[in-house]
Design an enzyme around this catalytic site. Structure first.
Site, PDB file in Angstrom:
ATOM      1  N   LYS A  39       0.836  -1.210   0.000  1.00  0.00           N
ATOM      2  CA  LYS A  39       0.000   0.000   0.000  1.00  0.00           C
ATOM      3  C   LYS A  39       0.868   1.256   0.000  1.00  0.00           C
ATOM      4  O   LYS A  39       0.659   2.168  -0.796  1.00  0.00           O
ATOM      5  CB  LYS A  39      -0.929   0.036   1.230  1.00  0.00           C
ATOM      6  CG  LYS A  39      -1.874  -1.140   1.323  1.00  0.00           C
ATOM      7  CD  LYS A  39      -2.801  -1.040   2.528  1.00  0.00           C
ATOM      8  CE  LYS A  39      -2.094  -1.054   3.867  1.00  0.00           C
ATOM      9  NZ  LYS A  39      -1.440  -2.348   4.186  1.00  0.00           N
TER      10      LYS A  39
ATOM     11  N   ARG B 291     -10.078   0.498   8.214  1.00  0.00           N
ATOM     12  CA  ARG B 291      -9.541  -0.788   8.630  1.00  0.00           C
ATOM     13  C   ARG B 291     -10.555  -1.622   9.397  1.00  0.00           C
ATOM     14  O   ARG B 291     -10.283  -2.767   9.726  1.00  0.00           O
ATOM     15  CB  ARG B 291      -8.412  -0.436   9.593  1.00  0.00           C
ATOM     16  CG  ARG B 291      -7.240  -1.289   9.612  1.00  0.00           C
ATOM     17  CD  ARG B 291      -6.129  -1.014   8.873  1.00  0.00           C
ATOM     18  NE  ARG B 291      -4.923  -1.413   9.512  1.00  0.00           N
ATOM     19  CZ  ARG B 291      -3.774  -0.904   9.141  1.00  0.00           C
ATOM     20  NH1 ARG B 291      -3.724   0.035   8.236  1.00  0.00           N
ATOM     21  NH2 ARG B 291      -2.684  -1.338   9.665  1.00  0.00           N
TER      22      ARG B 291
ATOM     23  N   ARG C 162      11.588  -5.391   5.106  1.00  0.00           N
ATOM     24  CA  ARG C 162      11.352  -3.964   4.792  1.00  0.00           C
ATOM     25  C   ARG C 162      12.366  -3.049   5.486  1.00  0.00           C
ATOM     26  O   ARG C 162      12.722  -3.239   6.644  1.00  0.00           O
ATOM     27  CB  ARG C 162       9.947  -3.565   5.223  1.00  0.00           C
ATOM     28  CG  ARG C 162       9.719  -2.057   5.099  1.00  0.00           C
ATOM     29  CD  ARG C 162       8.288  -1.663   5.193  1.00  0.00           C
ATOM     30  NE  ARG C 162       7.575  -2.355   6.232  1.00  0.00           N
ATOM     31  CZ  ARG C 162       6.257  -2.415   6.286  1.00  0.00           C
ATOM     32  NH1 ARG C 162       5.526  -1.834   5.368  1.00  0.00           N
ATOM     33  NH2 ARG C 162       5.676  -3.061   7.274  1.00  0.00           N
TER      34      ARG C 162
ATOM     35  N   ARG D 293      10.959  -1.273  11.017  1.00  0.00           N
ATOM     36  CA  ARG D 293       9.857  -0.957  11.914  1.00  0.00           C
ATOM     37  C   ARG D 293       9.796  -1.995  13.024  1.00  0.00           C
ATOM     38  O   ARG D 293       9.987  -3.180  12.772  1.00  0.00           O
ATOM     39  CB  ARG D 293       8.534  -0.966  11.121  1.00  0.00           C
ATOM     40  CG  ARG D 293       8.114   0.411  10.704  1.00  0.00           C
ATOM     41  CD  ARG D 293       6.982   0.417   9.712  1.00  0.00           C
ATOM     42  NE  ARG D 293       5.796  -0.336  10.096  1.00  0.00           N
ATOM     43  CZ  ARG D 293       4.693  -0.414   9.354  1.00  0.00           C
ATOM     44  NH1 ARG D 293       4.643   0.245   8.202  1.00  0.00           N
ATOM     45  NH2 ARG D 293       3.666  -1.117   9.743  1.00  0.00           N
TER      46      ARG D 293
ATOM     47  N   ARG E  97      -0.441  -9.074  13.268  1.00  0.00           N
ATOM     48  CA  ARG E  97      -1.091  -8.076  12.390  1.00  0.00           C
ATOM     49  C   ARG E  97      -1.924  -8.777  11.314  1.00  0.00           C
ATOM     50  O   ARG E  97      -3.008  -8.311  10.965  1.00  0.00           O
ATOM     51  CB  ARG E  97      -0.037  -7.159  11.751  1.00  0.00           C
ATOM     52  CG  ARG E  97       0.556  -6.150  12.746  1.00  0.00           C
ATOM     53  CD  ARG E  97       1.891  -5.588  12.297  1.00  0.00           C
ATOM     54  NE  ARG E  97       1.839  -4.926  11.029  1.00  0.00           N
ATOM     55  CZ  ARG E  97       2.887  -4.742  10.216  1.00  0.00           C
ATOM     56  NH1 ARG E  97       4.076  -5.192  10.591  1.00  0.00           N
ATOM     57  NH2 ARG E  97       2.752  -4.113   9.090  1.00  0.00           N
TER      58      ARG E  97
HETATM   59  P1  AP5 Z   1       4.788  -1.575   1.871  1.00  0.00           P
HETATM   60  O1  AP5 Z   1       4.485  -0.775   0.659  1.00  0.00           O
HETATM   61  O2  AP5 Z   1       5.498  -0.930   2.991  1.00  0.00           O
HETATM   62  O3  AP5 Z   1       3.434  -2.316   2.380  1.00  0.00           O
HETATM   63  P2  AP5 Z   1       2.176  -1.757   3.178  1.00  0.00           P
HETATM   64  O4  AP5 Z   1       0.968  -2.393   2.564  1.00  0.00           O
HETATM   65  O5  AP5 Z   1       2.206  -0.281   3.261  1.00  0.00           O
HETATM   66  O6  AP5 Z   1       2.428  -2.454   4.565  1.00  0.00           O
HETATM   67  P3  AP5 Z   1       2.310  -1.869   6.045  1.00  0.00           P
HETATM   68  O7  AP5 Z   1       3.039  -2.838   6.920  1.00  0.00           O
HETATM   69  O8  AP5 Z   1       2.694  -0.445   6.103  1.00  0.00           O
HETATM   70  O9  AP5 Z   1       0.798  -2.031   6.280  1.00  0.00           O
HETATM   71  P4  AP5 Z   1       0.073  -1.984   7.604  1.00  0.00           P
HETATM   72  O10 AP5 Z   1      -1.297  -1.797   7.090  1.00  0.00           O
HETATM   73  O11 AP5 Z   1       0.246  -3.151   8.489  1.00  0.00           O
HETATM   74  O12 AP5 Z   1       0.779  -0.816   8.432  1.00  0.00           O
HETATM   75  P5  AP5 Z   1       0.350   0.650   8.785  1.00  0.00           P
HETATM   76  O13 AP5 Z   1       1.543   1.485   8.807  1.00  0.00           O
HETATM   77  O14 AP5 Z   1      -0.803   1.052   7.950  1.00  0.00           O
HETATM   78  O15 AP5 Z   1       5.601  -2.875   1.374  1.00  0.00           O
HETATM   79  C1  AP5 Z   1       6.084  -3.843   2.312  1.00  0.00           C
HETATM   80  C2  AP5 Z   1       7.454  -4.365   1.847  1.00  0.00           C
HETATM   81  O16 AP5 Z   1       7.282  -5.104   0.646  1.00  0.00           O
HETATM   82  C3  AP5 Z   1       8.473  -3.250   1.515  1.00  0.00           C
HETATM   83  O17 AP5 Z   1       9.749  -3.638   1.911  1.00  0.00           O
HETATM   84  C4  AP5 Z   1       8.394  -3.124  -0.017  1.00  0.00           C
HETATM   85  O18 AP5 Z   1       9.637  -2.713  -0.568  1.00  0.00           O
HETATM   86  C5  AP5 Z   1       8.042  -4.544  -0.431  1.00  0.00           C
HETATM   87  N1  AP5 Z   1       7.184  -4.580  -1.617  1.00  0.00           N
HETATM   88  C6  AP5 Z   1       6.160  -3.726  -1.928  1.00  0.00           C
HETATM   89  N2  AP5 Z   1       5.577  -4.075  -3.087  1.00  0.00           N
HETATM   90  C7  AP5 Z   1       6.240  -5.193  -3.519  1.00  0.00           C
HETATM   91  C8  AP5 Z   1       6.087  -6.044  -4.667  1.00  0.00           C
HETATM   92  N3  AP5 Z   1       5.159  -5.823  -5.603  1.00  0.00           N
HETATM   93  N4  AP5 Z   1       6.946  -7.093  -4.774  1.00  0.00           N
HETATM   94  C9  AP5 Z   1       7.908  -7.329  -3.835  1.00  0.00           C
HETATM   95  N5  AP5 Z   1       8.084  -6.561  -2.733  1.00  0.00           N
HETATM   96  C10 AP5 Z   1       7.256  -5.509  -2.575  1.00  0.00           C
HETATM   97  O19 AP5 Z   1      -0.194   0.475  10.259  1.00  0.00           O
HETATM   98  C11 AP5 Z   1       0.673   0.202  11.335  1.00  0.00           C
HETATM   99  C12 AP5 Z   1      -0.107   0.134  12.633  1.00  0.00           C
HETATM  100  O20 AP5 Z   1      -0.742   1.407  12.888  1.00  0.00           O
HETATM  101  C13 AP5 Z   1      -1.264  -0.874  12.656  1.00  0.00           C
HETATM  102  O21 AP5 Z   1      -0.831  -2.167  12.999  1.00  0.00           O
HETATM  103  C14 AP5 Z   1      -2.180  -0.251  13.732  1.00  0.00           C
HETATM  104  O22 AP5 Z   1      -1.688  -0.493  15.012  1.00  0.00           O
HETATM  105  C15 AP5 Z   1      -2.048   1.246  13.442  1.00  0.00           C
HETATM  106  N6  AP5 Z   1      -3.051   1.730  12.472  1.00  0.00           N
HETATM  107  C16 AP5 Z   1      -2.783   2.304  11.253  1.00  0.00           C
HETATM  108  N7  AP5 Z   1      -3.932   2.613  10.623  1.00  0.00           N
HETATM  109  C17 AP5 Z   1      -4.943   2.221  11.455  1.00  0.00           C
HETATM  110  C18 AP5 Z   1      -6.363   2.256  11.351  1.00  0.00           C
HETATM  111  N8  AP5 Z   1      -6.982   2.763  10.264  1.00  0.00           N
HETATM  112  N9  AP5 Z   1      -7.092   1.753  12.367  1.00  0.00           N
HETATM  113  C19 AP5 Z   1      -6.503   1.261  13.482  1.00  0.00           C
HETATM  114  N10 AP5 Z   1      -5.158   1.185  13.645  1.00  0.00           N
HETATM  115  C20 AP5 Z   1      -4.383   1.663  12.638  1.00  0.00           C
HETATM  116 MG    MG Z   2       2.401   1.098   4.822  1.00  0.00          MG
END
Ligand code: AP5
Ligand code: MG
Ligand code: ZN
Length: 223
Positions: free
Chosen positions: A17, A92, A128, A161, A172
């Site tokens: 994402k 979410r 990552r 992270r 997660r």
């Molecule tokens: P990346 O692009 O970083 O993936 P992502 O989908 O953004 O993954 P996140 O871990 O950020 O998602 P998340 O939803 O768990 O975390 P968030 O920060 O939102 O890619 C991942 C890796 O893969 C990278 O190394 C990249 O290079 C590689 N990659 C990408 N595309 C690729 C491809 N096509 N092929 C190969 N490799 C690839 O949330 C974190 C925390 O915040 C949550 O756990 C929660 O506690 C809180 N939080 C955030 N939003 C909310 C909400 N709305 N409600 C409640 N709690 C929330």
């Molecule tokens: Mg992300």
């Protein structure tokens, strides 16, 4: 001014994402609004919100809806979002989706979901590497930096992270299947969801997203 254009990028942890949202945001000239990034900024600045979110994030749980909604709606009320914005990591849960649908009634909304199986997600998250300065995303194997530990985009320092520890990633993923997948099914039932194969290369995922957005624009598409 032209009307607001809203993009929602859904998908499990590590689906890509953030990687795709920053490319799409630059391509479309829209601000990239990521709730995870907003919480991490609050954490690093030591705000009260960051303190409240910390234990949830570090254990892989969701931050309670009321904290997320207040922070998100405050962010998208700022002037840079007047022409629209791209949401990453929000909504979410079903209550978050319902609050958003109510707020966006009548606006042009595209909802896209990146699909990647769980086994690949653990591998993506555990490799990552993030930039401390510009939030650029690398991966130790899939998109390694030219110089170890250094961001290609800005020369900043790369870090991992805390919640990318494999045990937390598994939590997660469990939380995703329990609380977020039912919400994605809610969008699918409304017939307003575009699913994208997130296992392709980052360039191919980006091309698929753009193709779906172009198709959606010509077909219309309202909340
Ligand atoms: P990346 O692009 O970083 O993936 P992502 O989908 O953004 O993954 P996140 O871990 O950020 O998602 P998340 O939803 O768990 O975390 P968030 O920060 O939102 O890619 C991942 C890796 O893969 C990278 O190394 C990249 O290079 C590689 N990659 C990408 N595309 C690729 C491809 N096509 N092929 C190969 N490799 C690839 O949330 C974190 C925390 O915040 C949550 O756990 C929660 O506690 C809180 N939080 C955030 N939003 C909310 C909400 N709305 N409600 C409640 N709690 C929330
Ligand atoms: Mg992300
Ligand atoms: Zn950087």
């Amino acid at each position: 001014m032209s009307e607001q254009r809203i993009l929602i990028l859904l998908g499990p942890p590590g689906a890509g994402k953030g990687t795709q949202a920053s490319r799409l945001a630059a391509h479309l000239g829209l601000p990239h609004v990521a709730t995870g990034d907003l919480f991490r900024e609050n954490l690093s600045q030591g705000t009260a919100l960051g303190q409240r979110a910390k234990s949830f994030m570090e254990s892989g749980k969701l931050v309670p809806d009321e904290l997320v909604l207040e922070m998100l709606f405050d962010r998208v009320s700022r002037p840079d979002c007047a022409g629209g914005y791209l949401l990453d990591g929000f909504p979410r849960t079903l209550p978050q989706a319902e609050a958003l649908t109510e707020r966006l009634a009548g606006l042009s909304v595209s909802t896209l979901s990146l699909e990647v199986p769980d086994d690949q997600l653990v591998e993506r998250a555990s490799g990552r590497l993030l930039c401390k300065s510009c939030s650029n995303i690398h991966h130790a194997t899939f998109s390694p930096p030219r110089v170890a530990g250094v961001c290609d985009a800005c020369g900043g320092e790369l870090y991992r992270r805390k919640d990318d520890d494999p045990a937390v990633v598994r939590e997660r993923l469990a939380v995703f299947h329990e609380q977020t997948q039912p919400m994605i099914d809610y969008y699918a039932r409304q017939g307003s969801l575009e699913s994208i194969d997130g296992t392709q290369s980052p360039d191919d995922v980006f091309a698929s997203l753009l193709a779906r957005l172009d198709a959606g624009t010509s077909a219309g598409g309202r909340a």
